[in-house]
Design a protein around this motif. Structure first.
Motif, PDB file in Angstrom:
ATOM      1  N   ALA A 135      -9.586   2.858  27.406  1.00 29.66           N
ATOM      2  CA  ALA A 135      -9.503   1.846  28.786  1.00 29.66           C
ATOM      3  C   ALA A 135      -7.934   1.388  28.859  1.00 29.66           C
ATOM      4  CB  ALA A 135     -10.308   0.733  28.515  1.00 29.66           C
ATOM      5  N   GLY A 136      -7.114   2.070  27.903  1.00 29.28           N
ATOM      6  CA  GLY A 136      -5.620   1.708  28.162  1.00 29.28           C
ATOM      7  C   GLY A 136      -5.525   0.238  27.556  1.00 29.28           C
ATOM      8  N   GLY A 137      -6.322  -0.213  26.686  1.00 33.79           N
ATOM      9  CA  GLY A 137      -6.087  -1.677  26.261  1.00 33.79           C
ATOM     10  C   GLY A 137      -7.131  -2.460  26.255  1.00 33.79           C
ATOM     11  N   GLY A 138      -6.841  -3.884  26.035  1.00 33.98           N
ATOM     12  CA  GLY A 138      -8.161  -4.899  25.788  1.00 33.98           C
ATOM     13  C   GLY A 138      -8.610  -5.264  27.220  1.00 33.98           C
ATOM     14  N   GLY A 139      -9.792  -5.812  27.270  1.00 30.63           N
ATOM     15  CA  GLY A 139     -10.440  -6.219  28.310  1.00 30.63           C
ATOM     16  C   GLY A 139     -10.288  -7.708  28.862  1.00 30.63           C
ATOM     17  N   PRO A 140     -11.150  -8.092  29.768  1.00 28.06           N
ATOM     18  CA  PRO A 140     -10.624  -9.574  30.282  1.00 28.06           C
ATOM     19  C   PRO A 140     -11.083 -10.474  29.273  1.00 28.06           C
ATOM     20  CG  PRO A 140     -12.758  -8.541  31.233  1.00 28.06           C
ATOM     21  CD  PRO A 140     -12.113  -7.434  30.303  1.00 28.06           C
ATOM     22  N   LEU A 141     -11.946 -10.306  28.111  1.00 24.87           N
ATOM     23  CA  LEU A 141     -12.087 -11.203  27.034  1.00 24.87           C
ATOM     24  C   LEU A 141     -10.836 -11.409  26.375  1.00 24.87           C
ATOM     25  CD1 LEU A 141     -13.559 -13.239  25.226  1.00 24.87           C
ATOM     26  CD2 LEU A 141     -14.577 -10.997  23.948  1.00 24.87           C
ATOM     27  N   ALA A 142     -10.243 -10.273  25.718  1.00 25.60           N
ATOM     28  CA  ALA A 142      -8.997 -10.184  25.019  1.00 25.60           C
ATOM     29  C   ALA A 142      -7.900 -10.949  25.774  1.00 25.60           C
ATOM     30  CB  ALA A 142      -8.580  -9.002  24.549  1.00 25.60           C
ATOM     31  N   ARG A 143      -7.738 -10.700  27.034  1.00 25.10           N
ATOM     32  CA  ARG A 143      -6.677 -11.283  27.815  1.00 25.10           C
ATOM     33  C   ARG A 143      -6.729 -12.895  27.736  1.00 25.10           C
ATOM     34  NH1 ARG A 143      -7.622  -6.506  31.066  1.00 25.10           N
ATOM     35  NH2 ARG A 143      -8.945  -7.722  32.615  1.00 25.10           N
ATOM     36  N   ALA A 144      -8.164 -13.214  28.124  1.00 26.57           N
ATOM     37  CA  ALA A 144      -8.499 -14.862  28.216  1.00 26.57           C
ATOM     38  C   ALA A 144      -8.211 -15.170  26.979  1.00 26.57           C
ATOM     39  CB  ALA A 144      -9.769 -15.155  28.404  1.00 26.57           C
ATOM     40  N   LEU A 145      -8.423 -14.629  25.572  1.00 26.32           N
ATOM     41  CA  LEU A 145      -8.097 -15.387  24.353  1.00 26.32           C
ATOM     42  C   LEU A 145      -6.522 -15.322  24.153  1.00 26.32           C
ATOM     43  CD1 LEU A 145      -8.923 -16.155  21.604  1.00 26.32           C
ATOM     44  CD2 LEU A 145      -8.929 -13.779  20.893  1.00 26.32           C
ATOM     45  N   LEU A 146      -5.867 -14.205  24.678  1.00 23.59           N
ATOM     46  CA  LEU A 146      -4.160 -14.196  24.357  1.00 23.59           C
ATOM     47  C   LEU A 146      -3.709 -15.362  25.322  1.00 23.59           C
ATOM     48  CD1 LEU A 146      -3.747 -10.561  23.991  1.00 23.59           C
ATOM     49  CD2 LEU A 146      -3.647 -12.366  22.124  1.00 23.59           C
ATOM     50  N   ARG A 147      -4.291 -15.699  26.341  1.00 27.28           N
ATOM     51  CA  ARG A 147      -3.585 -16.473  27.536  1.00 27.28           C
ATOM     52  C   ARG A 147      -3.622 -17.879  26.996  1.00 27.28           C
ATOM     53  NH1 ARG A 147      -5.094 -14.118  33.459  1.00 27.28           N
ATOM     54  NH2 ARG A 147      -3.753 -12.208  33.125  1.00 27.28           N
ATOM     55  N   THR A 148      -4.678 -18.099  25.925  1.00 28.53           N
ATOM     56  CA  THR A 148      -4.663 -19.588  25.151  1.00 28.53           C
ATOM     57  C   THR A 148      -3.554 -19.686  24.480  1.00 28.53           C
ATOM     58  OG1 THR A 148      -5.973 -18.941  23.442  1.00 28.53           O
ATOM     59  CG2 THR A 148      -7.065 -19.462  25.727  1.00 28.53           C
ATOM     60  N   ALA A 149      -2.754 -18.753  24.090  1.00 26.92           N
ATOM     61  CA  ALA A 149      -1.696 -19.052  23.151  1.00 26.92           C
ATOM     62  C   ALA A 149      -0.388 -19.163  23.997  1.00 26.92           C
ATOM     63  CB  ALA A 149      -1.648 -17.792  22.239  1.00 26.92           C
ATOM     64  N   GLU A 150      -0.303 -18.809  25.232  1.00 26.84           N
ATOM     65  CA  GLU A 150       0.985 -18.615  25.901  1.00 26.84           C
ATOM     66  C   GLU A 150       1.757 -19.915  26.025  1.00 26.84           C
ATOM     67  OE1 GLU A 150       0.254 -17.095  29.759  1.00 26.84           O
ATOM     68  OE2 GLU A 150      -0.356 -15.138  28.981  1.00 26.84           O
ATOM     69  N   HIS A 151       1.120 -20.940  26.484  1.00 29.36           N
ATOM     70  CA  HIS A 151       1.711 -22.234  26.455  1.00 29.36           C
ATOM     71  C   HIS A 151       2.348 -22.519  25.201  1.00 29.36           C
ATOM     72  CE1 HIS A 151       2.707 -26.105  27.897  1.00 29.36           C
ATOM     73  NE2 HIS A 151       2.191 -26.755  26.852  1.00 29.36           N
TER      74      HIS A 151
END
Length: 487
Positions: free
Chosen positions: A106-122
């Protein structure tokens, strides 16, 4: 104790997501002489690379801060992710292979992985010091977070990814990262093929204690560890968690007669006890003096292809990949073999002959030469690239590759270096809560699937979920989310 799907834990997630964020006072502008390194304590390889980069940068006069991405995820989700990954490798490695292959295609993670990582951005943006001149990731998830901060204009200093593996999964290549640093031309080519716009071969990083040893140091090391003075020794390692078919390989090493097995089980004390019961005399748990143990050995047998393999090459030890763990273990074995720095033994019938050739034959001589050349070509290594970019207080001198736009420029006047002001329309607390809840539910569902595959009854499923994802228990003696040193 409540599991991840319980109302108690959902209340904790809500509190973490809705907790008011303290206002940050403007920070004074100071010269950029600081590098921030973001790693993850999943195993020991990512942290080991981060530690050595920190040592080299500090020696070059650059201040360094280090953060663990898992600690920046809300509601202690980082530990849940780490524990689930560990148990998947131990109990259902075929699940990990399927996940690895699917995300690779798929060329990377799916929506779940993106949602998890976005919780760390701030949280990650908030901890960056005012005088940050560059940020370095040694973990794919951290690269994703930093790349997104860069793309959205919330971070305006160069972002580097140091590729700790010899093979490059698509998750390593994050849009927005300025430079990917590779240890060798093979991973560099893989990163470019996956779309990385600026890839540089900076060479490997390894603790300077890992260096070739003369006969005197070799004899002293064998005496210190109580090893045979004259017999050929095969050092068998399986990472800090001791995962994979280690017991099977140890018995095969003993039975093939090419070398006496010396096994390092990391924090897996149960494995060490089983091996001792099998009569594998030279079995160790956690080892603090891995350089000394490598000085005593004649060949390294490994199953993951991570930092330990590079340390062995730095110590002048031939490396063999055998019965590798799924996913990155197999792809690293292929990449190391392609680079000519490690032998990949696919057929158990060849184990004895290949080890004998690595210990006393021409294959071992060629590998030692390749290892020396790999480290000799590194020079100052990736730390030098990072320090130069930090002191330049701007993007790295080398521009983007053909056809690939640079990261969007960010106006820095009136703001602290390194941290740009948040864009308008920042995600409200309710959306953070939704992301955390979605991640929690998905982790719970994943735990159920793994437990069903690896236990035989309904009660076993409930026990597996509760034991794996109990986030209210602070005491995990010997668990995978402790501070990791290299073994």
């Amino acid at each position: 104790m409540p599991h991840l799907g319980s109302t108690v834990h959902l209340r904790a997630l809500a509190a973490a997501a809705l907790r008011p964020r303290p206002a940050h006072a403007p920070r004074p502008v100071t010269p950029a002489e600081r590098v921030v390194i973001v790693s993850a304590s999943i195993g020991a390889g990512h942290d080991g690379a981060a530690h050595e980069l920190e040592r080299r940068l500090t020696a070059a006069g650059v201040a360094v801060d280090r953060y663990d991405l898992l600690d920046l995820l809300p509601a202690r989700l980082g530990r849940a992710v780490c524990d689930a990954y560990h148990r998947m490798l131990v109990r259902a490695p075929w699940v990990y292979q399927r996940v690895y292959t699917r995300t690779e295609r798929a060329g990377g993670g799916g929506p779940l992985a993106r949602a998890l990582l976005r919780t760390a951005e701030h949280r990650l943006r908030a901890v960056l010091p005012a005088d940050t001149g560059a940020v370095v990731s040694t973990y794919p998830g951290a690269s994703r977070v930093l790349g997104r901060l860069r793309l959205t204009g919330r971070l305006d200093v160069p972002v580097f990814t140091y590729l700790t593996d010899f093979s490059v999964h698509p998750l390593w290549v994050a849009e927005g990262v300025d430079v990917h640093l590779a240890a060798h031309a093979v991973p560099a080519a893989q990163a470019r093929a996956l779309g990385a716009r600026d890839v540089r071969v900076g060479g490997p990083v390894a603790d300077p204690r890992f260096r070739p040893a003369g006969p005197g140091r070799r004899r002293a090391a064998r005496a210190r560890f109580g090893l045979p003075a004259d017999a050929p020794l095969a050092l068998l390692v399986a990472g800090s968690w001791g995962v994979g078919p280690v017991r099977q390989v140890a018995l095969e090493l003993r039975d093939c007669g090419a070398a006496v097995p010396v096994v390092v089980c990391g924090r897996n004390e149960a494995l060490a006890e089983r091996l001792r019961a099998d009569g594998i005399e030279h079995t160790h748990g956690w080892v603090d003096d891995m350089p000394g143990l490598m000085h005593a050995a004649d060949v390294l047998v490994q199953n993951a292809g991570g930092l330990t393999s590079l340390e062995a090459l730095a110590a002048g030890l031939p490396v063999a990949s055998y019965r590798c763990i799924p996913g990155h273990g197999l792809t690293n074995a292929a990449a190391l073999d392609e680079a000519g720095v490690a032998a990949w033994i696919r057929d158990p019938a060849e184990l004895g002959d290949v080890l004998a050739d690595l210990i006393d034959g021409p294959r071992g001589l060629l590998q030692r030469e390749a290892g020396r050349a790999l480290f000799a070509a590194a020079g100052a290594g990736p730390a030098d690239e990072i320090a130069r970019a930090c002191r330049a207080s701007g993007p790295p001198p080398e521009g983007p590759g053909p056809g690939r736009p640079a990261s969007p420029p960010v106006e820095r006047a009136g703001r602290a270096p390194g941290v740009a002001s948040a864009p308008r329309g920042s995600r409200p607390a309710v959306r953070r809560l939704a992301a955390c809840a979605a991640v929690a539910c998905a982790l719970w569902a994943g735990a159920v699937g793994t437990a069903v595959a690896t236990t035989g009854s309904g009660s076993g499923v409930i026990h597996a979920i509760g034991h794996t994802l109990d986030l209210d228990d602070d005491a995990h003696p010997g668990g995978p989310h402790q501070e990791e040193h290299h073994s």
